[in-house]
Design an enzyme around this catalytic site. Structure first.
Site, PDB file in Angstrom:
ATOM      1  N   TYR A  55       0.832  -1.204   0.000  1.00 43.24           N
ATOM      2  CA  TYR A  55       0.000   0.000   0.000  1.00 43.24           C
ATOM      3  C   TYR A  55       0.873   1.263   0.000  1.00 43.24           C
ATOM      4  CZ  TYR A  55      -3.659   3.251   1.629  1.00 43.24           C
ATOM      5  OH  TYR A  55      -4.537   4.308   1.764  1.00 43.24           O
ATOM      6  N   ASP A  56       1.814   1.311   0.951  1.00 42.11           N
ATOM      7  CA  ASP A  56       2.643   2.522   1.103  1.00 42.11           C
ATOM      8  C   ASP A  56       3.460   2.804  -0.161  1.00 42.11           C
ATOM      9  OD1 ASP A  56       1.745   1.867   3.617  1.00 42.11           O
ATOM     10  OD2 ASP A  56       3.684   2.000   4.617  1.00 42.11           O
ATOM     11  N   GLU A  57       4.149   1.764  -0.632  1.00 38.65           N
ATOM     12  CA  GLU A  57       5.012   1.965  -1.803  1.00 38.65           C
ATOM     13  C   GLU A  57       4.180   2.107  -3.075  1.00 38.65           C
ATOM     14  OE1 GLU A  57       7.994   2.785  -1.744  1.00 38.65           O
ATOM     15  OE2 GLU A  57       8.794   2.085   0.148  1.00 38.65           O
ATOM     16  N   ASN A 111      -5.800   9.662   8.543  1.00 39.66           N
ATOM     17  CA  ASN A 111      -6.939   8.828   8.987  1.00 39.66           C
ATOM     18  C   ASN A 111      -8.252   9.598   9.033  1.00 39.66           C
ATOM     19  OD1 ASN A 111      -4.337   7.792  10.192  1.00 39.66           O
ATOM     20  ND2 ASN A 111      -5.682   6.065  10.651  1.00 39.66           N
ATOM     21  N   ARG A 157     -10.723  -1.170  10.258  1.00 38.56           N
ATOM     22  CA  ARG A 157     -10.059   0.053  10.710  1.00 38.56           C
ATOM     23  C   ARG A 157     -10.489   0.361  12.143  1.00 38.56           C
ATOM     24  NH1 ARG A 157      -9.988   3.729   5.259  1.00 38.56           N
ATOM     25  NH2 ARG A 157     -11.800   2.507   4.686  1.00 38.56           N
ATOM     26  N   VAL A 186     -11.575   2.961  14.041  1.00 29.91           N
ATOM     27  CA  VAL A 186     -12.783   3.637  14.516  1.00 29.91           C
ATOM     28  C   VAL A 186     -14.006   2.733  14.341  1.00 29.91           C
ATOM     29  CG1 VAL A 186     -14.336   5.601  14.155  1.00 29.91           C
ATOM     30  CG2 VAL A 186     -11.863   5.966  14.158  1.00 29.91           C
ATOM     31  N   ASN A 245     -14.018  -0.594  14.020  1.00 28.84           N
ATOM     32  CA  ASN A 245     -13.883  -1.743  14.933  1.00 28.84           C
ATOM     33  C   ASN A 245     -14.338  -1.381  16.345  1.00 28.84           C
ATOM     34  OD1 ASN A 245     -12.864  -3.563  13.119  1.00 28.84           O
ATOM     35  ND2 ASN A 245     -10.912  -3.877  14.155  1.00 28.84           N
ATOM     36  N   GLY A 289      -1.378   0.311  22.859  1.00 32.05           N
ATOM     37  CA  GLY A 289      -2.326   1.402  22.599  1.00 32.05           C
ATOM     38  C   GLY A 289      -1.695   2.774  22.764  1.00 32.05           C
ATOM     39  N   PRO A 333       2.716   2.152  12.371  1.00 38.26           N
ATOM     40  CA  PRO A 333       3.335   3.444  12.706  1.00 38.26           C
ATOM     41  C   PRO A 333       3.064   3.858  14.151  1.00 38.26           C
ATOM     42  CG  PRO A 333       2.216   3.553  10.588  1.00 38.26           C
ATOM     43  CD  PRO A 333       1.839   2.248  11.200  1.00 38.26           C
TER      44      PRO A 333
HETATM   45  P1  NAD Z   1     -12.746   2.205   0.684  1.00 32.87           P
HETATM   46  O1  NAD Z   1     -12.129   0.857   0.726  1.00 32.87           O
HETATM   47  O2  NAD Z   1     -14.051   2.391   1.361  1.00 32.87           O
HETATM   48  O3  NAD Z   1     -12.882   2.725  -0.798  1.00 32.87           O
HETATM   49  C1  NAD Z   1     -12.069   2.296  -1.867  1.00 32.87           C
HETATM   50  C2  NAD Z   1     -12.985   2.043  -3.042  1.00 32.87           C
HETATM   51  O4  NAD Z   1     -12.181   1.681  -4.184  1.00 32.87           O
HETATM   52  C3  NAD Z   1     -13.953   0.878  -2.813  1.00 32.87           C
HETATM   53  O5  NAD Z   1     -15.245   1.237  -3.203  1.00 32.87           O
HETATM   54  C4  NAD Z   1     -13.395  -0.241  -3.683  1.00 32.87           C
HETATM   55  O6  NAD Z   1     -14.382  -1.150  -4.121  1.00 32.87           O
HETATM   56  C5  NAD Z   1     -12.774   0.558  -4.807  1.00 32.87           C
HETATM   57  N1  NAD Z   1     -11.715  -0.176  -5.522  1.00 32.87           N
HETATM   58  C6  NAD Z   1     -10.659  -0.835  -4.984  1.00 32.87           C
HETATM   59  N2  NAD Z   1      -9.892  -1.360  -5.961  1.00 32.87           N
HETATM   60  C7  NAD Z   1     -10.490  -1.012  -7.130  1.00 32.87           C
HETATM   61  C8  NAD Z   1     -10.197  -1.252  -8.504  1.00 32.87           C
HETATM   62  N3  NAD Z   1      -9.113  -1.969  -8.859  1.00 32.87           N
HETATM   63  N4  NAD Z   1     -11.021  -0.767  -9.440  1.00 32.87           N
HETATM   64  C9  NAD Z   1     -12.119  -0.048  -9.101  1.00 32.87           C
HETATM   65  N5  NAD Z   1     -12.461   0.217  -7.823  1.00 32.87           N
HETATM   66  C10 NAD Z   1     -11.647  -0.267  -6.854  1.00 32.87           C
HETATM   67  O7  NAD Z   1     -11.655   3.208   1.299  1.00 32.87           O
HETATM   68  P2  NAD Z   1     -11.726   4.774   1.552  1.00 32.87           P
HETATM   69  O8  NAD Z   1     -11.382   4.994   2.971  1.00 32.87           O
HETATM   70  O9  NAD Z   1     -12.967   5.354   1.010  1.00 32.87           O
HETATM   71  O10 NAD Z   1     -10.466   5.257   0.703  1.00 32.87           O
HETATM   72  C11 NAD Z   1     -10.603   5.893  -0.560  1.00 32.87           C
HETATM   73  C12 NAD Z   1      -9.245   6.353  -1.038  1.00 32.87           C
HETATM   74  O11 NAD Z   1      -8.676   7.273  -0.108  1.00 32.87           O
HETATM   75  C13 NAD Z   1      -8.232   5.214  -1.200  1.00 32.87           C
HETATM   76  O12 NAD Z   1      -7.469   5.441  -2.352  1.00 32.87           O
HETATM   77  C14 NAD Z   1      -7.373   5.340   0.032  1.00 32.87           C
HETATM   78  O13 NAD Z   1      -6.067   4.866  -0.202  1.00 32.87           O
HETATM   79  C15 NAD Z   1      -7.394   6.841   0.297  1.00 32.87           C
HETATM   80  N6  NAD Z   1      -7.166   7.131   1.707  1.00 32.87           N
HETATM   81  C16 NAD Z   1      -8.142   6.953   2.641  1.00 32.87           C
HETATM   82  C17 NAD Z   1      -7.872   7.215   3.972  1.00 32.87           C
HETATM   83  C18 NAD Z   1      -8.911   7.068   5.049  1.00 32.87           C
HETATM   84  O14 NAD Z   1      -8.596   7.284   6.223  1.00 32.87           O
HETATM   85  N7  NAD Z   1     -10.150   6.758   4.758  1.00 32.87           N
HETATM   86  C19 NAD Z   1      -6.590   7.645   4.359  1.00 32.87           C
HETATM   87  C20 NAD Z   1      -5.618   7.781   3.375  1.00 32.87           C
HETATM   88  C21 NAD Z   1      -5.911   7.544   2.056  1.00 32.87           C
HETATM   89  N1  UDP Z   2      -5.950  -0.747  15.826  1.00 33.63           N
HETATM   90  C1  UDP Z   2      -6.260  -1.323  17.064  1.00 33.63           C
HETATM   91  N2  UDP Z   2      -7.346  -2.120  17.111  1.00 33.63           N
HETATM   92  C2  UDP Z   2      -8.140  -2.399  16.050  1.00 33.63           C
HETATM   93  C3  UDP Z   2      -7.807  -1.806  14.794  1.00 33.63           C
HETATM   94  C4  UDP Z   2      -6.687  -0.998  14.730  1.00 33.63           C
HETATM   95  O1  UDP Z   2      -5.588  -1.077  18.063  1.00 33.63           O
HETATM   96  O2  UDP Z   2      -9.120  -3.144  16.203  1.00 33.63           O
HETATM   97  C5  UDP Z   2      -4.779   0.161  15.765  1.00 33.63           C
HETATM   98  C6  UDP Z   2      -3.779  -0.163  14.664  1.00 33.63           C
HETATM   99  O3  UDP Z   2      -2.813  -1.094  15.138  1.00 33.63           O
HETATM  100  C7  UDP Z   2      -3.179   1.201  14.400  1.00 33.63           C
HETATM  101  C8  UDP Z   2      -4.337   2.179  14.645  1.00 33.63           C
HETATM  102  O4  UDP Z   2      -5.268   1.458  15.447  1.00 33.63           O
HETATM  103  O5  UDP Z   2      -2.164   1.483  15.332  1.00 33.63           O
HETATM  104  C9  UDP Z   2      -5.017   2.663  13.371  1.00 33.63           C
HETATM  105  O6  UDP Z   2      -5.345   1.518  12.598  1.00 33.63           O
HETATM  106  P1  UDP Z   2      -6.146   1.603  11.227  1.00 33.63           P
HETATM  107  O7  UDP Z   2      -6.119   0.226  10.642  1.00 33.63           O
HETATM  108  O8  UDP Z   2      -7.463   2.244  11.441  1.00 33.63           O
HETATM  109  O9  UDP Z   2      -5.309   2.622  10.333  1.00 33.63           O
HETATM  110  P2  UDP Z   2      -3.755   2.820  10.010  1.00 33.63           P
HETATM  111  O10 UDP Z   2      -2.934   1.846  10.801  1.00 33.63           O
HETATM  112  O11 UDP Z   2      -3.641   2.573   8.556  1.00 33.63           O
HETATM  113  O12 UDP Z   2      -3.504   4.208  10.422  1.00 33.63           O
END
Ligand code: NAD
Ligand code: UDP
Length: 311
Positions: free
Chosen positions: A143-145, A172, A184, A186, A188, A205, A272
């Site tokens: 994901y990151d890369e 987030n 995720r 919140v 959960n 935590g 992280p």
């Molecule tokens: P989400 O999983 O609810 O939404 C992602 C959507 O993309 C889903 O509807 C999924 O079906 C669709 N999708 C995945 N792969 C696909 C593909 N190959 N072709 C077409 N559709 C595809 O997640 P989200 O939280 O709404 O995130 C949306 C975007 O924002 C993502 O790119 C994510 O990396 C980015 N983002 C979100 C957060 C966050 O906290 N919510 C943080 C950082 C980045």
């Molecule tokens: N986390 C947790 N309990 C859960 C889900 C996540 O303690 O049931 C922690 C997770 O290890 C991370 C933080 O909450 O430290 C945020 O996790 P999330 O998956 O929401 O997002 P990201 O790690 O990508 O920021």
């Protein structure tokens, strides 16, 4: 304006589609429903300016449009680690296809990047100039890369083809319509608290996150898209209010009036330790900053989850 939203049936995408329709746009939502759901956009199906395309962005697409928001990518660690090869493909090939479409259509294109480009930061808060501390081989790297490579691709398309791009680093974000089983934190914690189950804290935590309410984030996203052409980003968007995961659990227990207890589980690899956006650039260039505090946003989210799971 005809606007394409890839990933439009997901959590953020569905809120974005609604916002764009409210602003008077014609919205084409392309999604393969990998983590998204038709339930998120069902109320839009009868809207005269809304179109749903079931499409995987790994494949090229051809759509007439003036703006593209590229959100298609699994976003929660549980889902993006299920099939990491697919995650990298969705990220990179998806972006490549979207950029090619933008070139053909003459569209402006915005990439939903992420705070994950900073990895496990050794600096806080994180400004855009910070280059990050990312493992190239760990379980989060797909994901990151993937997202880091996409940022590179966006800027190369600008340098090489003069494409009109925007790159937004999302921290987030939470709110109604997060999928209840996407793992995720919140969603959960709220589901566990409402069901009276143990709250699963990974590690001790003490790791921190900064949570932004979805409406604030979407306002920032449209502001960036419609801002001046020479402001490309990358720009951080998130709420700088930082909280430890243990404190978050206690807050959700209090707000739900739950009797759930804290249960400490193993910390996933490369989790992280801290994350907090420096949003000075977004404030200065776009006049954007979040307005919804954590407790206020959590209450709205808890109410929506109560309806969803029948409480
Ligand atoms: P989400 O999983 O609810 O939404 C992602 C959507 O993309 C889903 O509807 C999924 O079906 C669709 N999708 C995945 N792969 C696909 C593909 N190959 N072709 C077409 N559709 C595809 O997640 P989200 O939280 O709404 O995130 C949306 C975007 O924002 C993502 O790119 C994510 O990396 C980015 N983002 C979100 C957060 C966050 O906290 N919510 C943080 C950082 C980045
Ligand atoms: N986390 C947790 N309990 C859960 C889900 C996540 O303690 O049931 C922690 C997770 O290890 C991370 C933080 O909450 O430290 C945020 O996790 P999330 O998956 O929401 O997002 P990201 O790690 O990508 O920021």
């Amino acid at each position: 304006m005809r606007v394409l939203v890839t990933g439009g049936a997901g959590f953020l995408g569905s809120h974005l589609c609604e916002r764009l329709l409210a602003l008077g746009n014609y919205v084409i939502c392309a999604d393969n429903l990998f983590t998204g759901s038709e339930d998120n956009i069902r109320r839009l199906f009868n809207h005269p300016r809304f179109e749903f395309l079931r499409h995987d962005v790994i494949l090229p697409l051809s759509v007439e449009c003036g703006q593209i928001y590229n959100l298609a990518c699994p976003a929660s660690p549980r889902w993006y680690q299920k099939d990491p090869v697919y995650t990298m493909k969705a990220s990179f090939l998806g972006a490549l296809n979207v950029l090619e479409l933008a070139r053909t259509a003459g569209a402006r294109v915005l990439q939903a990047s992420t705070s994950e480009v900073y990895g496990d930061p050794d600096r806080s808060p994180q400004p855009e100039s910070y280059r990050g501390c990312v493992s190239t081989v760990g379980p989060r790297a797909c994901y990151d890369e993937g997202k880091r490579a996409v940022e590179t691709l966006f800027f190369d398309y600008r340098r090489q083809y003069g494409l009109d791009i925007k790159v937004m680093r999302i921290f987030n974000t939470y709110g109604p319509r997060m999928s209840i089983n996407d793992g995720r934190v919140v969603s959960n914690f709220i589901v566990q608290a409402l069901k009276g189950e143990d709250i699963t804290i990974y590690g001790r935590g003490t790791q921190t996150r900064s949570f932004c309410y979805v409406n604030d984030l979407i306002a920032g996203m449209t502001a960036l898209m419609n801002g001046p052409e020479n402001f490309t980003g990358p720009v951080n968007m998130g709420n700088p209010e930082e909280i430890s995961i243990k404190e978050l659990a206690k807050t959700i227990i209090r707000l739900t009036g739950s009797r759930s207890r804290l249960a400490f589980k193993e910390l996933p690899a490369d989790d992280p330790r801290q994350r907090r956006p420096d949003i000075a650039l977004a404030k200065r260039e776009l006049g954007w900053s979040p307005t919804v505090g954590l407790e206020e946003g959590l209450k709205l989210t808890i109410d929506s989850f109560k309806m969803l799971i029948g409480y």
